[in-house]
Design a protein around this motif. Structure first.
Motif, PDB file in Angstrom:
ATOM      1  N   GLU A 199       0.808  -1.217   0.000  1.00  0.00           N
ATOM      2  CA  GLU A 199       0.000   0.000   0.000  1.00  0.00           C
ATOM      3  C   GLU A 199       0.844   1.271   0.000  1.00  0.00           C
ATOM      4  N   ALA A 200       2.155   1.124   0.161  1.00  0.00           N
ATOM      5  CA  ALA A 200       3.034   2.291   0.228  1.00  0.00           C
ATOM      6  C   ALA A 200       3.292   2.864  -1.168  1.00  0.00           C
ATOM      7  N   SER A 201       3.663   4.116  -1.194  1.00  0.00           N
ATOM      8  CA  SER A 201       4.077   4.777  -2.436  1.00  0.00           C
ATOM      9  C   SER A 201       5.503   5.284  -2.236  1.00  0.00           C
ATOM     10  N   PRO A 202       6.494   4.396  -2.355  1.00  0.00           N
ATOM     11  CA  PRO A 202       7.868   4.809  -2.102  1.00  0.00           C
ATOM     12  C   PRO A 202       8.310   5.903  -3.067  1.00  0.00           C
ATOM     13  N   PRO A 203       9.199   6.779  -2.645  1.00  0.00           N
ATOM     14  CA  PRO A 203       9.698   7.815  -3.546  1.00  0.00           C
ATOM     15  C   PRO A 203      10.444   7.194  -4.729  1.00  0.00           C
ATOM     16  N   PRO A 204      10.537   7.906  -5.843  1.00  0.00           N
ATOM     17  CA  PRO A 204      11.181   7.343  -7.044  1.00  0.00           C
ATOM     18  C   PRO A 204      12.590   6.825  -6.804  1.00  0.00           C
ATOM     19  N   TRP A 205      13.383   7.540  -5.991  1.00  0.00           N
ATOM     20  CA  TRP A 205      14.768   7.107  -5.776  1.00  0.00           C
ATOM     21  C   TRP A 205      14.812   5.761  -5.059  1.00  0.00           C
ATOM     22  N   TYR A 206      13.824   5.485  -4.203  1.00  0.00           N
ATOM     23  CA  TYR A 206      13.810   4.205  -3.486  1.00  0.00           C
ATOM     24  C   TYR A 206      13.480   3.073  -4.450  1.00  0.00           C
ATOM     25  N   ARG A 207      12.489   3.283  -5.311  1.00  0.00           N
ATOM     26  CA  ARG A 207      12.146   2.263  -6.299  1.00  0.00           C
ATOM     27  C   ARG A 207      13.311   2.034  -7.263  1.00  0.00           C
ATOM     28  N   ALA A 208      13.978   3.106  -7.632  1.00  0.00           N
ATOM     29  CA  ALA A 208      15.068   2.991  -8.600  1.00  0.00           C
ATOM     30  C   ALA A 208      16.244   2.185  -8.060  1.00  0.00           C
ATOM     31  N   LEU A 209      16.434   2.189  -6.729  1.00  0.00           N
ATOM     32  CA  LEU A 209      17.541   1.430  -6.147  1.00  0.00           C
ATOM     33  C   LEU A 209      17.419  -0.066  -6.417  1.00  0.00           C
ATOM     34  N   GLY A 210      16.198  -0.549  -6.602  1.00  0.00           N
ATOM     35  CA  GLY A 210      15.989  -1.968  -6.871  1.00  0.00           C
ATOM     36  C   GLY A 210      15.928  -2.306  -8.347  1.00  0.00           C
ATOM     37  N   ASP A 211      16.131  -1.325  -9.202  1.00  0.00           N
ATOM     38  CA  ASP A 211      16.046  -1.569 -10.638  1.00  0.00           C
ATOM     39  C   ASP A 211      17.348  -2.161 -11.160  1.00  0.00           C
ATOM     40  N   SER A 212      17.248  -3.179 -11.999  1.00  0.00           N
ATOM     41  CA  SER A 212      18.450  -3.863 -12.490  1.00  0.00           C
ATOM     42  C   SER A 212      19.300  -2.977 -13.386  1.00  0.00           C
ATOM     43  N   THR A 213      18.698  -1.989 -14.034  1.00  0.00           N
ATOM     44  CA  THR A 213      19.462  -1.109 -14.925  1.00  0.00           C
ATOM     45  C   THR A 213      20.059   0.071 -14.181  1.00  0.00           C
ATOM     46  N   VAL A 214      19.267   0.706 -13.327  1.00  0.00           N
ATOM     47  CA  VAL A 214      19.667   1.975 -12.707  1.00  0.00           C
ATOM     48  C   VAL A 214      20.245   1.804 -11.306  1.00  0.00           C
ATOM     49  N   GLY A 215      19.812   0.774 -10.577  1.00  0.00           N
ATOM     50  CA  GLY A 215      20.123   0.678  -9.156  1.00  0.00           C
ATOM     51  C   GLY A 215      21.593   0.758  -8.798  1.00  0.00           C
ATOM     52  N   GLY A 216      22.427  -0.025  -9.464  1.00  0.00           N
ATOM     53  CA  GLY A 216      23.853  -0.033  -9.131  1.00  0.00           C
ATOM     54  C   GLY A 216      24.513   1.301  -9.378  1.00  0.00           C
ATOM     55  N   ALA A 217      24.194   1.930 -10.497  1.00  0.00           N
ATOM     56  CA  ALA A 217      24.783   3.232 -10.805  1.00  0.00           C
ATOM     57  C   ALA A 217      24.298   4.292  -9.832  1.00  0.00           C
ATOM     58  N   LEU A 218      23.028   4.217  -9.420  1.00  0.00           N
ATOM     59  CA  LEU A 218      22.500   5.193  -8.475  1.00  0.00           C
ATOM     60  C   LEU A 218      23.209   5.069  -7.127  1.00  0.00           C
ATOM     61  N   ARG A 219      23.473   3.843  -6.694  1.00  0.00           N
ATOM     62  CA  ARG A 219      24.213   3.654  -5.444  1.00  0.00           C
ATOM     63  C   ARG A 219      25.623   4.218  -5.563  1.00  0.00           C
ATOM     64  N   ALA A 220      26.266   4.000  -6.690  1.00  0.00           N
ATOM     65  CA  ALA A 220      27.618   4.520  -6.901  1.00  0.00           C
ATOM     66  C   ALA A 220      27.625   6.043  -6.872  1.00  0.00           C
ATOM     67  N   LEU A 221      26.617   6.643  -7.472  1.00  0.00           N
ATOM     68  CA  LEU A 221      26.505   8.108  -7.476  1.00  0.00           C
ATOM     69  C   LEU A 221      26.353   8.641  -6.059  1.00  0.00           C
ATOM     70  N   HIS A 222      25.535   7.979  -5.258  1.00  0.00           N
ATOM     71  CA  HIS A 222      25.350   8.418  -3.874  1.00  0.00           C
ATOM     72  C   HIS A 222      26.603   8.198  -3.037  1.00  0.00           C
ATOM     73  N   ASP A 223      27.297   7.091  -3.278  1.00  0.00           N
ATOM     74  CA  ASP A 223      28.489   6.776  -2.493  1.00  0.00           C
ATOM     75  C   ASP A 223      29.656   7.711  -2.804  1.00  0.00           C
ATOM     76  N   GLU A 224      29.766   8.143  -4.060  1.00  0.00           N
ATOM     77  CA  GLU A 224      30.900   8.976  -4.482  1.00  0.00           C
ATOM     78  C   GLU A 224      30.407  10.186  -5.271  1.00  0.00           C
ATOM     79  N   PRO A 225      29.728  11.107  -4.614  1.00  0.00           N
ATOM     80  CA  PRO A 225      29.167  12.251  -5.346  1.00  0.00           C
ATOM     81  C   PRO A 225      30.226  13.153  -5.980  1.00  0.00           C
ATOM     82  N   ALA A 226      31.437  13.150  -5.423  1.00  0.00           N
ATOM     83  CA  ALA A 226      32.481  14.025  -5.960  1.00  0.00           C
ATOM     84  C   ALA A 226      33.157  13.464  -7.208  1.00  0.00           C
ATOM     85  N   LYS A 227      32.918  12.225  -7.532  1.00  0.00           N
ATOM     86  CA  LYS A 227      33.520  11.624  -8.712  1.00  0.00           C
ATOM     87  C   LYS A 227      33.016  12.336  -9.965  1.00  0.00           C
TER      88      LYS A 227
END
Length: 315
Positions: free
Chosen positions: A197-225
């Motif tokens: 019944e929840a409506s998670p924010p887009p960034w939360y749903r994207a973290l589980g996506d096979s295409t975007v999730g890994g890159a999104l985590r990398a972006l958050h982990d190393e924003p200065a890259k």
């Protein structure tokens, strides 16, 4: 640091109001303390959360609820029953009757406990959180006014510890309650995001996506890259066009726009909570100089970093 942890980094229960209310039926308690987040649970019996101007939400025994935003709300045994609030909480040290008369010690039943009698059938626990920072705003703006994680009979040791700790009056109790409240908030949000019944924010749903999730985590982990769409696509293992299209579908904006917002949010929070120079912060979040950060900050927030820091100090 994962994205949820990052967004909760400025949510703190340090020294916050935490209390237990034990009441006879009928009962109602009003909260007008302006807290950005309030954790609510009924230890005994049930009740209703009634936000001003919004629909009532049922709270059964040991359900965990989070009320979002500073607008006043009431918790009562029945919605719309017309019972005047037993008391109104305006601030940690200011509690009044519904008519505005300040309440002294007449309702005190013990440490952080008030109400009619320790044997009364309705037991309400509440804890409020102080919220600061642009990163936390990203989370709060994605949440409904009231969210509830129902009790499903599973062990919940954090809440059991909170209930036990509230009865104690020992050195370090406030610090222990603060940490337990932080854990309760994080675990409740994480559980709610997984519910149908929840409506998670887009960034939360994207973290589980096979295409975007890994890159999104990398972006958050190393924003200065020095990220580009091409380097993020390589991180994801797909073509640049595929990555950009999928990212836009899930998050509603291009990858570089999202990265800019993330970097500037981090910078705003660093300006608020540290004494680091604008130059140091610029390099920490991925800008080549203080001038580059200042220009981007001005475009995004309408104010310069030094002005933002000065306003944060005043606030």
């Amino acid at each position: 640091m994962d994205v949820l942890t990052g967004m909760l980094s400025e949510v703190r229960s340090s020294g916050a109001l935490f209390g237990r209310t034990i009441m006879d039926t009928p009962w109602a308690v009003r909260f007008a303390d302006g807290a950005q987040l309030t954790l609510v649970t009924m230890v005994r019996s049930g009740g209703w959360i009634v936000p001003d101007g919004d629909r009532p939400v049922r709270l059964s025994t040991r359900d965990i609820a989070i009320v979002v935003g500073p607008a006043p709300f009431t918790i009562a045994d029945e919605p719309g029953a017309g019972s005047p609030p037993r008391y109104v909480m305006h601030a940690p040290t200011l509690c009044t009757t519904a008519d505005g008369e300040e309440i002294g010690d007449q309702l005190l039943l013990g440490t952080r406990t008030c109400g009619d009698s320790l044997d009364s059938p309705n037991v309400l626990l509440t804890g409020t959180y102080q919220v600061r920072g642009r990163m936390s705003d990203r989370l709060l703006n994605a949440l409904p006014r009231v969210l509830v994680v129902p009790d499903e009979g599973k062990p919940y040791p954090i809440m059991d510890l909170l209930i036990a700790e509230i009865d104690r009056d020992a050195p370090g109790q406030q610090a222990i309650l603060d940490r337990l409240l932080d854990l309760a908030l994080l675990s409740t949000l994480r559980e709610w995001f997984t519910r149908p019944e929840a409506s998670p924010p887009p960034w939360y749903r994207a973290l589980g996506d096979s295409t975007v999730g890994g890159a999104l985590r990398a972006l958050h982990d190393e924003p200065a890259k020095p990220w580009t769409v091409a380097s993020l696509a390589r991180e994801a293992g797909v073509s640049r066009a595929t990555f950009a299209r999928r990212f836009g579908e899930l998050l509603g904006e291009p990858p570089m726009a999202y990265l800019t917002g993330w970097r500037l949010g981090l910078a705003a929070d660093l300006l608020h909570r540290t004494d680091a120079t604008v130059e140091a912060i610029a390099r920490q979040v991925g800008y080549s100089s203080a001038y580059a950060l200042s220009a981007a900050f001005k475009r995004h927030f309408g104010t310069r970093p030094t002005e933002h820091r000065a306003l944060s100090v005043v606030a």
